[in-house]
Design a protein around this motif. Structure first.
Motif, PDB file in Angstrom:
ATOM      1  N   TRP B  20       0.841  -1.207   0.000  1.00 19.71           N
ATOM      2  CA  TRP B  20       0.000   0.000   0.000  1.00 19.71           C
ATOM      3  C   TRP B  20       0.872   1.252   0.000  1.00 19.71           C
ATOM      4  CZ3 TRP B  20      -1.171   4.525   2.349  1.00 19.71           C
ATOM      5  CH2 TRP B  20      -2.404   5.098   2.030  1.00 19.71           C
ATOM      6  N   GLU B 112      -1.982  -4.452   9.896  1.00 17.96           N
ATOM      7  CA  GLU B 112      -2.819  -4.773  11.054  1.00 17.96           C
ATOM      8  C   GLU B 112      -2.890  -6.283  11.205  1.00 17.96           C
ATOM      9  OE1 GLU B 112      -5.568  -6.057  13.340  1.00 17.96           O
ATOM     10  OE2 GLU B 112      -6.764  -5.596  11.592  1.00 17.96           O
ATOM     11  N   ARG B 120     -11.136 -11.738  14.760  1.00 22.21           N
ATOM     12  CA  ARG B 120     -10.518 -10.458  14.409  1.00 22.21           C
ATOM     13  C   ARG B 120     -11.227  -9.327  15.138  1.00 22.21           C
ATOM     14  NH1 ARG B 120     -10.577  -7.145   9.495  1.00 22.21           N
ATOM     15  NH2 ARG B 120      -8.685  -5.941   9.605  1.00 22.21           N
ATOM     16  N   VAL B 139      -1.932   5.113   8.725  1.00 22.01           N
ATOM     17  CA  VAL B 139      -2.768   4.234   7.900  1.00 22.01           C
ATOM     18  C   VAL B 139      -2.578   2.798   8.386  1.00 22.01           C
ATOM     19  CG1 VAL B 139      -3.313   3.442   5.569  1.00 22.01           C
ATOM     20  CG2 VAL B 139      -2.485   5.769   5.920  1.00 22.01           C
ATOM     21  N   ILE B 140      -3.694   2.162   8.738  1.00 27.67           N
ATOM     22  CA  ILE B 140      -3.667   0.770   9.181  1.00 27.67           C
ATOM     23  C   ILE B 140      -4.151  -0.092   8.009  1.00 27.67           C
ATOM     24  CG2 ILE B 140      -4.510  -0.866  10.905  1.00 27.67           C
ATOM     25  CD1 ILE B 140      -3.021   1.423  12.182  1.00 27.67           C
ATOM     26  N   VAL B 141      -3.308  -1.026   7.578  1.00 28.62           N
ATOM     27  CA  VAL B 141      -3.657  -1.859   6.420  1.00 28.62           C
ATOM     28  C   VAL B 141      -3.892  -3.287   6.896  1.00 28.62           C
ATOM     29  CG1 VAL B 141      -2.914  -2.643   4.140  1.00 28.62           C
ATOM     30  CG2 VAL B 141      -2.169  -0.418   4.985  1.00 28.62           C
ATOM     31  N   PRO B 142      -5.095  -3.818   6.696  1.00 27.00           N
ATOM     32  CA  PRO B 142      -5.360  -5.188   7.124  1.00 27.00           C
ATOM     33  C   PRO B 142      -4.530  -6.199   6.338  1.00 27.00           C
ATOM     34  CG  PRO B 142      -7.391  -4.086   6.449  1.00 27.00           C
ATOM     35  CD  PRO B 142      -6.252  -3.190   6.082  1.00 27.00           C
ATOM     36  N   ALA B 145      -5.886  -7.073   2.916  1.00 28.52           N
ATOM     37  CA  ALA B 145      -6.384  -5.952   2.103  1.00 28.52           C
ATOM     38  C   ALA B 145      -5.935  -6.133   0.658  1.00 28.52           C
ATOM     39  CB  ALA B 145      -5.860  -4.629   2.636  1.00 28.52           C
ATOM     40  N   ARG B 146      -6.822  -5.851  -0.264  1.00 29.84           N
ATOM     41  CA  ARG B 146      -6.455  -5.895  -1.676  1.00 29.84           C
ATOM     42  C   ARG B 146      -6.483  -4.467  -2.202  1.00 29.84           C
ATOM     43  NH1 ARG B 146      -9.939 -10.239  -4.740  1.00 29.84           N
ATOM     44  NH2 ARG B 146      -8.494  -9.645  -6.378  1.00 29.84           N
ATOM     45  N   LYS B 148      -7.201  -1.468  -4.281  1.00 34.85           N
ATOM     46  CA  LYS B 148      -8.227  -1.144  -5.265  1.00 34.85           C
ATOM     47  C   LYS B 148      -7.574  -0.458  -6.452  1.00 34.85           C
ATOM     48  CE  LYS B 148     -11.958  -2.266  -2.873  1.00 34.85           C
ATOM     49  NZ  LYS B 148     -13.125  -2.995  -3.372  1.00 34.85           N
ATOM     50  N   VAL B 154     -12.584   6.916  -2.268  1.00 32.77           N
ATOM     51  CA  VAL B 154     -12.004   7.263  -0.977  1.00 32.77           C
ATOM     52  C   VAL B 154     -13.167   7.792  -0.131  1.00 32.77           C
ATOM     53  CG1 VAL B 154     -10.434   8.769   0.273  1.00 32.77           C
ATOM     54  CG2 VAL B 154      -9.722   7.774  -1.905  1.00 32.77           C
TER      55      VAL B 154
END
Lengths: 59, 224
Positions: B20, B112, B120, B139-142, B145-146, B148, B154
């Motif tokens: 990301w 994350e 979770r 920014v927390i990215v799981p 996450a894919r 986009k 946004v």
């Protein structure tokens, strides 16, 4: 640009509505040194996409 | 040039965060700093001296390989067309190292990894620490996450606190950099579900949204 009013618990409503897109939140609780607020924390834990918490005019 | 700082370790979550961050730095014209924090082993309650141990070679190799591979996947076949990228190794706890380094960054990105992977429901300790002491944007990215594509949205969540204005500005700039649509969202809390509260709350939310649209257009006139 669109604007939407949702009804419900803020964290749940935002997480469901965002559908994995980038979600941006104000970090007022974090900025005061309180850590993430209830909504920010819920979204960061449950969102399928990235969650940005903006704590101040730093950028 | 703004700086995107990303914390990495050997987890899948940090791979998502790095992916990301690289994508974001490419789109916004920012430079990127990859931070890997490690701690020397502890013997009898005393940590070994960092100079005597040095960082784990395997972890460093995998960190550098991950950066190279993601740059390649993102279409940067040579370092010349990729965002300027530095890798920093710090002997410290990840949370403390990221908090300190984020003072010089505009955006801090972390993966994350839930504290309880089976359910979770809890943020990992590093992500939580970064949110407790933010210096700008976190920014927390799981983990799953894919990214986009450019047509994604946004979404900015607004409330009546003053900090949503900063969030709207940043969201408008991000949407503009990504060529994405910007959606401003206000949420009426569940306790306002009675009819009187709903109409009052809706009027307040609409006022906030109108102000949000004005500020988003001021931050990024080309917002769509």
């Amino acid at each position: 640009m669109t604007s939407t009013v949702l009804v419900g618990r803020p964290g749940e409503a935002l997480t469901r509505h965002t559908e994995g897109n980038l979600l941006v939140l104000g970090g007022h609780a974090a900025a005061r040194g309180h850590g993430p607020g209830t909504t920010g924390r819920y979204c960061a834990e449950h969102a399928r996409g990235p969650v940005a918490v903006v704590a101040g005019p730093h950028f | 040039m703004s700086l995107v700082l990303v914390g990495v370790d050997e987890s899948g979550a940090s791979q998502s965060a790095l992916e990301w961050a690289l994508d974001d730095a490419t789109r916004t014209g920012a430079s990127i700093e990859v931070l890997y924090a490690w701690q020397p082993p502890v013997y009898g309650g005393y940590p070994a001296h960092p100079l005597a141990w040095g960082p784990p070679e395997e972890a460093l190799r995998s960190c550098a390989a991950a950066v190279r591979s993601m740059l390649f996947r993102a279409g940067h076949e040579s370092p010349d067309d990729a965002p300027p990228c530095t890798v920093t190794i710090v002997a410290d706890s990840a949370a403390r190292a990221l908090e300190r380094a984020s003072e010089r960054a505009d955006v801090l990105v972390v993966g994350e990894r839930p504290a309880w992977p089976m359910v979770r429901v809890a943020l990992g300790s590093v992500a939580l620490a970064c949110l407790r002491h933010p210096h700008g944007v976190v920014v927390i990215v799981p983990e799953r996450a894919r990214l986009k594509d450019g047509a994604a949205r946004v979404v900015a969540g607004l409330d009546e606190d003053e900090h949503w204005q900063h969030a709207v500005r940043w969201a408008a700039q991000e949407a503009s950099a990504r060529g994405a649509g910007l959606e401003l969202v206000a949420v009426l809390p569940a306790h306002q579900w009675d009819l009187a509260g709903l109409s009052l709350g809706q009027a307040a939310s609409e006022r906030v949204l109108e102000e949000g649209v004005r500020r988003a257009l001021a931050a990024a006139p080309e917002s769509r």
